[in-house]
Design a protein around this motif. Structure first.
Motif, PDB file in Angstrom:
ATOM      1  N   MET A 284     -16.456  41.415  33.872  1.00 35.34           N
ATOM      2  CA  MET A 284     -15.686  41.641  32.200  1.00 35.34           C
ATOM      3  C   MET A 284     -16.339  42.655  32.263  1.00 35.34           C
ATOM      4  SD  MET A 284     -16.252  39.094  30.612  1.00 35.34           S
ATOM      5  CE  MET A 284     -16.537  39.587  29.137  1.00 35.34           C
ATOM      6  N   LEU A 285     -17.136  43.736  33.016  1.00 38.32           N
ATOM      7  CA  LEU A 285     -17.834  45.271  33.145  1.00 38.32           C
ATOM      8  C   LEU A 285     -16.751  46.463  34.069  1.00 38.32           C
ATOM      9  CD1 LEU A 285     -21.251  44.079  34.003  1.00 38.32           C
ATOM     10  CD2 LEU A 285     -20.903  44.757  32.049  1.00 38.32           C
ATOM     11  N   GLY A 286     -15.881  45.432  34.986  1.00 40.39           N
ATOM     12  CA  GLY A 286     -15.524  46.493  35.147  1.00 40.39           C
ATOM     13  C   GLY A 286     -16.110  47.039  36.971  1.00 40.39           C
ATOM     14  N   GLU A 287     -15.083  48.257  37.898  1.00 37.68           N
ATOM     15  CA  GLU A 287     -15.949  47.975  39.053  1.00 37.68           C
ATOM     16  C   GLU A 287     -17.337  49.009  39.092  1.00 37.68           C
ATOM     17  OE1 GLU A 287     -12.993  49.867  41.433  1.00 37.68           O
ATOM     18  OE2 GLU A 287     -11.702  47.867  41.967  1.00 37.68           O
ATOM     19  N   ASP A 288     -17.563  50.171  37.570  1.00 39.29           N
ATOM     20  CA  ASP A 288     -18.523  51.320  37.735  1.00 39.29           C
ATOM     21  C   ASP A 288     -19.507  50.820  36.715  1.00 39.29           C
ATOM     22  OD1 ASP A 288     -16.797  53.357  38.963  1.00 39.29           O
ATOM     23  OD2 ASP A 288     -16.119  53.338  36.720  1.00 39.29           O
ATOM     24  N   GLY A 289     -19.426  48.854  36.181  1.00 36.82           N
ATOM     25  CA  GLY A 289     -20.296  48.755  35.934  1.00 36.82           C
ATOM     26  C   GLY A 289     -20.993  47.254  36.947  1.00 36.82           C
TER      27      GLY A 289
END
Length: 346
Positions: A284-289
């Motif tokens: 849902m948030l991606g690797e940076d989130g």
């Protein structure tokens, strides 16, 4: 050892009670102290100022209820400002005392985090969990001058600013009204001061209000995924998407009862369920989130992750699960520092 920057701990009350020795040497209790932080590769984190509640989720009656869902605990009463302020001052003073030991710096910039870590000290962010000790915006400015750089408007009880979610399972986070007018003013003033706003504990209506008002990345410092565990404290896929759209971040809470699919307040066994939460967060948030927000000294930890010294065990399980080293480093520390740079502006 991969470094860890942690999104939430409740350690400061132990210092209020026992002095700086519980940090420097440990006292054999709790989840966090300097020796265990060093053993776990912990380079820093958010040290929460929080106001004890007359009745809370760790009381024996509440524990018995939460061990056998379904349950829905009523919200505690609002705590008056005059009652909250001495507790908050004592915990802020405890954090300042830790700084005087030379092992920890209270940091207010991302650059300061990096400099403190490079010098071999712990980087501590002064966070407030529940804004009962802030009477008005003049007081907010005073706390900011003292080093406050992160604020959650509520714990799991109402404040003058908004409404927290109760401890309930199964339950939606949609449990009541949104921010008060004072809460909306608080959001705007935090944006102006570049104080990070923390959505953990806030109900869904309050979450929606912050999302509509704030110009900063949205953050939930210590939360889990509602589609895996249907606790009122956990974030729905819609909420995760709103955070993702803001280039925000969620720190995975280690509390067993928010992780377990059955919602029981019993120690989580193994790491598979934690990895399910992380997988969904990454989707849902991606690797940076995605980051970590342990809730050390504030919750029941998993059996295989009993304290800060055990953090490498979690990172090893991420690797065994197929996460590469670059992703693990992001989740463990880099995402928090980068998020704070985007929020604080330096």
């Amino acid at each position: 050892m991969i470094p860890v920057f942690d999104g939430h701990n409740d350690f400061l009350q132990r210092v209020v009670t026992g002095g700086t020795g519980v940090w420097l040497d440990g006292d054999g209790t709790g989840h966090l102290d300097l020796p265990r932080a060093r053993a776990g590769g912990m380079i820093g984190g958010f040290f929460a100022i929080w106001i004890p509640s007359p009745q809370g989720p760790n009381d024996s009656a509440a524990v018995a209820l939460m061990e056998n869902p379904p349950f829905a605990m009523p919200l505690p009463e609002q705590i008056p400002f005059a009652q909250a302020l001495p507790h908050a001052f004592a915990q802020a003073a405890a954090l300042k005392a830790l700084e005087r030991t030379g092992t920890l710096d209270i940091v207010t910039t991302a650059r300061g985090i990096r400099e403190t870590v490079a010098a071999g000290r712990i980087a501590a962010i002064m966070h407030m969990e529940g804004a009962e000790a802030i009477s008005d915006m003049d007081a907010l400015h005073l706390w900011h001058a003292a080093g406050l750089r992160s604020l959650g408007p509520v714990w799991s009880r109402p404040t003058a600013y908004g409404h927290g979610v109760p401890f309930a399972f199964p339950s939606s986070p949609d449990t009541g009204d949104g921010l008060t007018d004072a809460g909306k003013t608080l959001v705007r003033e935090c944006n102006s001061l570049r104080i990070m706003l923390d959505l953990s504990h806030l109900n869904e209506a309050g979450f929606n209000d912050v999302a509509a008002l704030s110009d900063a990345p949205l953050v939930a410092s210590h939360s889990c995924v509602h589609s895996v565990s249907e606790s009122s404290r956990n974030l729905t896929d819609r909420q995760l998407q709103v955070i993702a759209d803001s280039r925000g971040l969620v720190g995975l809470n280690f509390a067993s009862s928010f992780l377990r699919e059955d919602g029981r307040r019993l120690p989580l066994e193994g790491f598979d369920t934690m990895l399910r939460h992380l997988d969904r967060m990454l989707a849902m948030l991606g690797e940076d989130g995605v980051a970590l927000g342990s809730d050390f000294d504030g919750a029941l930890m998993p059996r295989d992750l009993p304290d800060a010294a055990a953090l490498p065990a979690l990172l090893a399980q991420m690797e065994a699960h197929g996460y590469g080293e670059a992703l693990i480093r992001k989740i463990a520390s880099e995402n928090w520092i980068n998020l704070l740079e985007r929020t604080w502006g330096e």
